[in-house]
Design an enzyme around this catalytic site. Structure first.
Site, mmCIF file in Angstrom:
data_model
loop_
_atom_site.group_PDB
_atom_site.id
_atom_site.type_symbol
_atom_site.label_atom_id
_atom_site.label_comp_id
_atom_site.label_asym_id
_atom_site.label_seq_id
_atom_site.Cartn_x
_atom_site.Cartn_y
_atom_site.Cartn_z
ATOM 1 C CE LYS A 191 -1.790 2.891 2.687
ATOM 2 N NZ LYS A 191 -1.863 4.306 1.926
ATOM 3 N N GLY A 244 6.610 4.947 8.708
ATOM 4 C CA GLY A 244 5.726 5.975 8.961
ATOM 5 C C GLY A 244 5.890 6.536 10.252
ATOM 6 C CB SER A 245 3.615 8.849 12.140
ATOM 7 O OG SER A 245 2.382 8.306 12.267
ATOM 8 N N GLY A 249 2.258 3.355 13.570
ATOM 9 C CA GLY A 249 2.960 2.214 13.881
ATOM 10 C C GLY A 249 2.229 1.365 14.915
ATOM 11 C CD GLU A 267 12.515 4.300 9.089
ATOM 12 O OE1 GLU A 267 12.218 5.224 9.764
ATOM 13 O OE2 GLU A 267 12.467 4.503 8.006
ATOM 14 C CB CYS A 301 12.716 8.985 9.018
ATOM 15 S SG CYS A 301 13.519 7.993 8.103
ATOM 16 C CD GLU A 398 9.548 12.520 12.030
ATOM 17 O OE1 GLU A 398 8.392 11.858 12.275
ATOM 18 O OE2 GLU A 398 10.597 11.719 11.311
#
Length: 500
Positions: A191, A244-245, A249, A267, A301, A398
């Protein structure tokens, strides 16, 4: 949705309609969803294409195709050498189509066209070839089992892998996850981010041309709460690989736990420190720090967004950093002279601007930037704050945009303490000529990757991943294949053996 199979026989098809080119054709399979969504050009905000939107039913079709290909298809049963040949052919096709693929990511994500051609596409091909070379080197071990037995282990593909990737590096993230999974003999359902689905769809097409069997690579464009949630909670998906975030996650872990306890690798976010010591070459340190924060418009990231400078060179560093930021050209990513393109979409554009306002409101001093630029599109000036405290929002969260927080420190111990003063632990940078300092700080900073006198020095052989809330599991390196494999022990009785 996309797939290496588009024959309408239960395998997902690949399809999009380009709204900006009425003369272009479209291809659709019998599984084409009825709904579409827009992907927009961040340079202008205009619609690039309408993409078939996958929902739960479409994810079910893609997972069924991947399961069929895994249980009964050729891919897991090929020799590693045979899989390697197909993967190398796909790498050849990526290289042959590098210009158009870089243009897709440039238009879809606002990435610099020049860097796409010379960095992203070659790196994707290199990643494929690295794992193609590993495909025939996956093996177990002989065991010295006590008693009249012999034993060995087998390493077998885990099965159907769900891959959910972000929008900041559409090409690299695709192959970072898919390449080791293919080498292991798995089948995958990908996806892509809804902001940047175009190149993933094209890779499904190229995989078909390379000879990847039907159902082995499936692409399901859609949104997180629908397609992403369906994939992460699917009972017939054996593993999820996500970048992603931290928030998403956590949601994926919960979905995996509630469904079939599938394997999960994450990650996640970062708030990486860049630590510059008094003995550093100031010009080199400024150049590295500028790159670490503003490369890819800060949408990375591992961005070194917290820059700590020792007090002896702090004033000189600040002056030169501001000058470098002002000279960092913001503009059309298709212009070779541009250093930084637009943020990926309006949502991210507004998010970054909101963080800049928060920084000012919390008492940080804005030295340069901080404003939108250009007549249209989602461009933001390179931004530098000073007088930043460790507990400020811009030092802890972030931002994922071109915002540098500049801070001063006195001692090595203070630098280490400040560097670790965050919930993240993805990467860190150190600039010093002192080997003892470099070794001490590298061992003390809690981060998955530490760069000394360099930054963004990635290589397929170097494992990449995070500590703390930056996730777990590793991409790159031979260790990355392990998360797509299961270890089976086989013990056989040898009652008449003379050796016991």
């Amino acid at each position: 949705m996309g797939s290496t199979g588009d024959s309408g026989n239960g395998k997902a098809g690949w399809w999009c309609r380009r709204s900006s080119s009425p003369s272009s054709s479209s291809t659709a399979s019998s599984s084409t969803p009825s709904r579409t969504f827009e992907t927009r050009d961040p340079r202008t905000g205009d619609v690039l294409a309408h993409i078939a939107e996958a929902d739960k039913a479409d994810v079910d079709i893609a997972v069924k195709a991947a399961r069929e290909a895994f249980e009964h298809g050729k891919w897991p049963r090929m020799s590693g050498y045979e899989r390697s040949r197909v993967m190398n052919k796909l790498a050849d096709l990526v290289e042959q189509h590098a210009d158009e693929l870089a243009a897709l990511d440039g238009a879809d994500a606002g990435k610099l066209l020049t860097l796409g051609k010379i960095i992203d596409m070659p790196a994707a091909a290199q990643m494929l070839r690295y794992y193609a070379g590993a495909a025939d080197k996956i093996h177990g071990e002989s065991l010295r089992v006590a008693g009249k037995y012999q034993g060995y282990t087998l390493k077998e593909p885990i099965g159907v892998v769900g891959v959910i990737i972000p929008w900041n590096f559409p090409t690299m993230m695709f192959f970072l996850k898919v390449s080791p999974a293919l080498a292991a003999g798995c089948t995958v359902v990908v996806k892509p981010a809804e902001q940047t689905p175009l190149s993933a769809l094209y890779y499904a097409h190229l995989a078909k041309l390379a000879g990847v069997p039907d159902g082995v690579i499936n692409v399901v464009p859609g949104f997180g709460p629908t397609a992403g949630a369906a994939l992460s909670s699917h009972m017939d998906v054996d593993s999820i690989a996500f970048t992603g975030s931290a928030e998403i996650g956590r949601t994926i872990m919960e979905s995996a736990a509630r469904s079939n306890l599938k394997n999960v690798s994450l990650e996640l976010g970062g708030k990486s420190p860049m630590i510059v010591f008094d003995d550093a070459d100031v010009d080199m340190a400024v150049s590295l720090s500028t790159l670490a924060v503003f490369f890819n418009k800060g949408e990375i990231c591992v961005a070194g967004s917290r820059v700590y400078v020792q007090e002896g060179i702090y004033d000189e560093f600040v002056k030169k950093a501001v000058e470098a930021a002002k000279n960092w050209k913001v503009g059309d990513p298709f212009d070779a002279a541009t250093n930084m393109g637009p943020q990926v979409d309006k949502v991210q554009f507004e998010r970054v601007l909101k963080y800049i306002e928060i920084g000012k409101n919390e008492g940080a001093t804005l030295l340069t930037g901080g404003k939108p630029t250009g007549d249209k599109g989602y461009y933001i000036e390179p931004t530098i704050f000073v007088d930043v405290k460790e507990d400020m929002t811009i030092a802890q969260e972030e931002i994922f945009g071109p915002v540098m927080s500049l801070m001063k420190f006195k001692t090595v111990e203070e630098a280490i303490e400040k560097a670790n003063c965050t919930k993240y632990g993805l990467a860190a940078g150190i600039v010093t000529k002192n080997l003892n300092i470099a070794n001490m700080v590298s061992r003390s900073v809690r981060a998955g990757t530490v760069w000394v006198n360099c930054y963004f020095a990635f290589d397929p052989d170097a494992p990449f991943g995070g500590f703390k809330m930056s996730g777990f599991g590793r991409d790159q390196g031979m260790v990355a294949i392990d998360k797509y494999l299961q270890v089976k022990s086989v013990i056989t009785a040898v009652p008449d053996s003379p050796w016991y």
